[in-house]
Write a protein that holds these residues in place. Sequence first.
Motif, PDB file in Angstrom:
ATOM      1  N   ALA A  94     -10.694   5.009  -0.015  1.00 20.88           N
ATOM      2  CA  ALA A  94      -9.776   6.136  -0.144  1.00 20.88           C
ATOM      3  C   ALA A  94      -8.718   5.737  -1.174  1.00 20.88           C
ATOM      4  N   THR A  95      -7.805   6.656  -1.428  1.00 18.16           N
ATOM      5  CA  THR A  95      -6.627   6.336  -2.239  1.00 18.16           C
ATOM      6  C   THR A  95      -5.451   6.080  -1.305  1.00 18.16           C
ATOM      7  N   TYR A  96      -4.747   4.997  -1.546  1.00 13.63           N
ATOM      8  CA  TYR A  96      -3.625   4.604  -0.698  1.00 13.63           C
ATOM      9  C   TYR A  96      -2.322   4.826  -1.474  1.00 13.63           C
ATOM     10  N   LEU A  97      -1.464   5.637  -0.885  1.00 10.15           N
ATOM     11  CA  LEU A  97      -0.205   6.037  -1.517  1.00 10.15           C
ATOM     12  C   LEU A  97       0.965   5.324  -0.848  1.00 10.15           C
ATOM     13  N   CYS A  98       1.789   4.722  -1.667  1.00  9.91           N
ATOM     14  CA  CYS A  98       3.020   4.112  -1.203  1.00  9.91           C
ATOM     15  C   CYS A  98       4.130   5.152  -1.338  1.00  9.91           C
ATOM     16  N   ALA A  99       5.050   5.197  -0.383  1.00 13.58           N
ATOM     17  CA  ALA A  99       6.134   6.177  -0.440  1.00 13.58           C
ATOM     18  C   ALA A  99       7.426   5.553   0.063  1.00 13.58           C
ATOM     19  N   LEU A 100       8.541   6.067  -0.461  1.00 10.56           N
ATOM     20  CA  LEU A 100       9.842   5.654   0.059  1.00 10.56           C
ATOM     21  C   LEU A 100      10.694   6.886   0.310  1.00 10.56           C
ATOM     22  N   SER A 101      11.651   6.693   1.191  1.00 14.45           N
ATOM     23  CA  SER A 101      12.500   7.800   1.595  1.00 14.45           C
ATOM     24  C   SER A 101      13.835   7.740   0.869  1.00 14.45           C
ATOM     25  N   GLN A 102      14.233   8.860   0.279  1.00 16.58           N
ATOM     26  CA  GLN A 102      15.566   9.029  -0.284  1.00 16.58           C
ATOM     27  C   GLN A 102      16.247  10.140   0.517  1.00 16.58           C
ATOM     28  N   PRO A 103      17.558  10.318   0.345  1.00 22.29           N
ATOM     29  CA  PRO A 103      18.260  11.287   1.196  1.00 22.29           C
ATOM     30  C   PRO A 103      17.636  12.680   1.248  1.00 22.29           C
ATOM     31  N   ASP A 104      17.116  13.176   0.145  1.00 18.01           N
ATOM     32  CA  ASP A 104      16.604  14.550   0.149  1.00 18.01           C
ATOM     33  C   ASP A 104      15.169  14.639  -0.330  1.00 18.01           C
ATOM     34  N   LYS A 105      14.444  13.546  -0.263  1.00 16.65           N
ATOM     35  CA  LYS A 105      13.055  13.609  -0.705  1.00 16.65           C
ATOM     36  C   LYS A 105      12.287  12.378  -0.254  1.00 16.65           C
ATOM     37  N   LEU A 106      10.986  12.539  -0.223  1.00 15.48           N
ATOM     38  CA  LEU A 106      10.076  11.417  -0.075  1.00 15.48           C
ATOM     39  C   LEU A 106       9.384  11.253  -1.414  1.00 15.48           C
ATOM     40  N   ILE A 107       9.469  10.059  -1.983  1.00 11.45           N
ATOM     41  CA  ILE A 107       8.886   9.806  -3.291  1.00 11.45           C
ATOM     42  C   ILE A 107       7.602   9.010  -3.123  1.00 11.45           C
ATOM     43  N   PHE A 108       6.551   9.479  -3.788  1.00  9.81           N
ATOM     44  CA  PHE A 108       5.247   8.838  -3.688  1.00  9.81           C
ATOM     45  C   PHE A 108       4.871   8.154  -4.995  1.00  9.81           C
ATOM     46  N   GLY A 109       4.159   7.048  -4.866  1.00 17.41           N
ATOM     47  CA  GLY A 109       3.500   6.457  -6.012  1.00 17.41           C
ATOM     48  C   GLY A 109       2.241   7.246  -6.323  1.00 17.41           C
ATOM     49  N   THR A 110       1.597   6.898  -7.420  1.00 20.82           N
ATOM     50  CA  THR A 110       0.402   7.627  -7.827  1.00 20.82           C
ATOM     51  C   THR A 110      -0.847   7.175  -7.071  1.00 20.82           C
ATOM     52  N   GLY A 111      -0.711   6.079  -6.312  1.00 24.22           N
ATOM     53  CA  GLY A 111      -1.823   5.676  -5.454  1.00 24.22           C
ATOM     54  C   GLY A 111      -2.752   4.651  -6.076  1.00 24.22           C
ATOM     55  N   THR A 112      -3.366   3.868  -5.210  1.00 28.25           N
ATOM     56  CA  THR A 112      -4.391   2.901  -5.596  1.00 28.25           C
ATOM     57  C   THR A 112      -5.704   3.290  -4.924  1.00 28.25           C
ATOM     58  N   ARG A 113      -6.738   3.437  -5.736  1.00 27.03           N
ATOM     59  CA  ARG A 113      -8.055   3.788  -5.166  1.00 27.03           C
ATOM     60  C   ARG A 113      -8.756   2.530  -4.696  1.00 27.03           C
ATOM     61  N   LEU A 114      -9.129   2.514  -3.432  1.00 22.17           N
ATOM     62  CA  LEU A 114      -9.839   1.391  -2.830  1.00 22.17           C
ATOM     63  C   LEU A 114     -11.297   1.771  -2.610  1.00 22.17           C
ATOM     64  N   GLN A 115     -12.178   0.880  -3.047  1.00 25.87           N
ATOM     65  CA  GLN A 115     -13.616   1.057  -2.803  1.00 25.87           C
ATOM     66  C   GLN A 115     -14.109  -0.142  -2.011  1.00 25.87           C
ATOM     67  N   VAL A 116     -14.685   0.104  -0.844  1.00 21.30           N
ATOM     68  CA  VAL A 116     -15.263  -0.961  -0.036  1.00 21.30           C
ATOM     69  C   VAL A 116     -16.766  -0.775  -0.069  1.00 21.30           C
ATOM     70  N   PHE A 117     -17.462  -1.782  -0.604  1.00 16.21           N
ATOM     71  CA  PHE A 117     -18.908  -1.638  -0.745  1.00 16.21           C
ATOM     72  C   PHE A 117     -19.628  -2.482   0.299  1.00 16.21           C
ATOM     73  N   PRO A 118     -20.752  -1.943   0.809  1.00 13.93           N
ATOM     74  CA  PRO A 118     -21.500  -2.638   1.883  1.00 13.93           C
ATOM     75  C   PRO A 118     -22.088  -3.948   1.398  1.00 13.93           C
TER      76      PRO A 118
END
Lengths: 112, 109
Positions: free
Chosen positions: B85-109
């Motif tokens: 999936a894509t994993y998004l990091c986020a932080l909280s500011q007083p009037d918003k939640l800010i997200f990073g653009t995400g890291t795509r993770l691939q787990v192969f069998p």
Amino acid sequence: GAGVSQSPSNKVTEKGKDVELRCDPISGHTALYWYRQSLGQGLEFLIYFQGNSAPDKSGLPSDRFSAERTGGSVSTLTIQRTQQEDSAVYLCASSFDRERAFFGPGTRLTVL
Amino acid sequence: QKEVEQNSGPLSVPEGAIASLNCTYSDRVSQSFFWYRQYSGKSPELIMSIYSNGDKEDGRFTAQLNKASQYVSLLIRDSQPSDSATYLCALSQPDKLIFGTGTRLQVFP
């Protein structure tokens, strides 16, 4: 229990038309967020509501975008005179503590 | 400088390995940090929150926060293909939640 719901799930419109997107937050959640996500991109913050008030509207991309929230519950995001660059998935999220957000399924908007 | 930065990936790991996802942020005032998982075509879902320096474990997930260095990381132990999936990091500011653009993770069998 019921999660965040959004309607419509998909909206196709012609350039220049107005559209309204609706968000029903989780009951009791006072904080509500709108984000936009273009294909393959991250989440772009649009606006935040605490109750019916929006202290920060700086994320709205242009004056064609507006949002309101009534009764501390349902929120509507309106885009006037839509442009092709408005095409994206519009996500709504609600939170009981302003921080841990629960997202709705999104509205996919396509402007032809 | 973006407020929240993540490597877009993809990060590819074999099944059973540890996946390490990293995030740096510029806002020294933020006190609350989050990791969201987003499957393709779906909405983000919250998987971890962390508020103080150190590690926080929840099942196979461990979040790590270092406020002095301004980074947050997420470790996924015993990675499964279903973790892809894509994993998004986020932080909280007083009037918003800010997200990073995400890291795509691939787990192969």
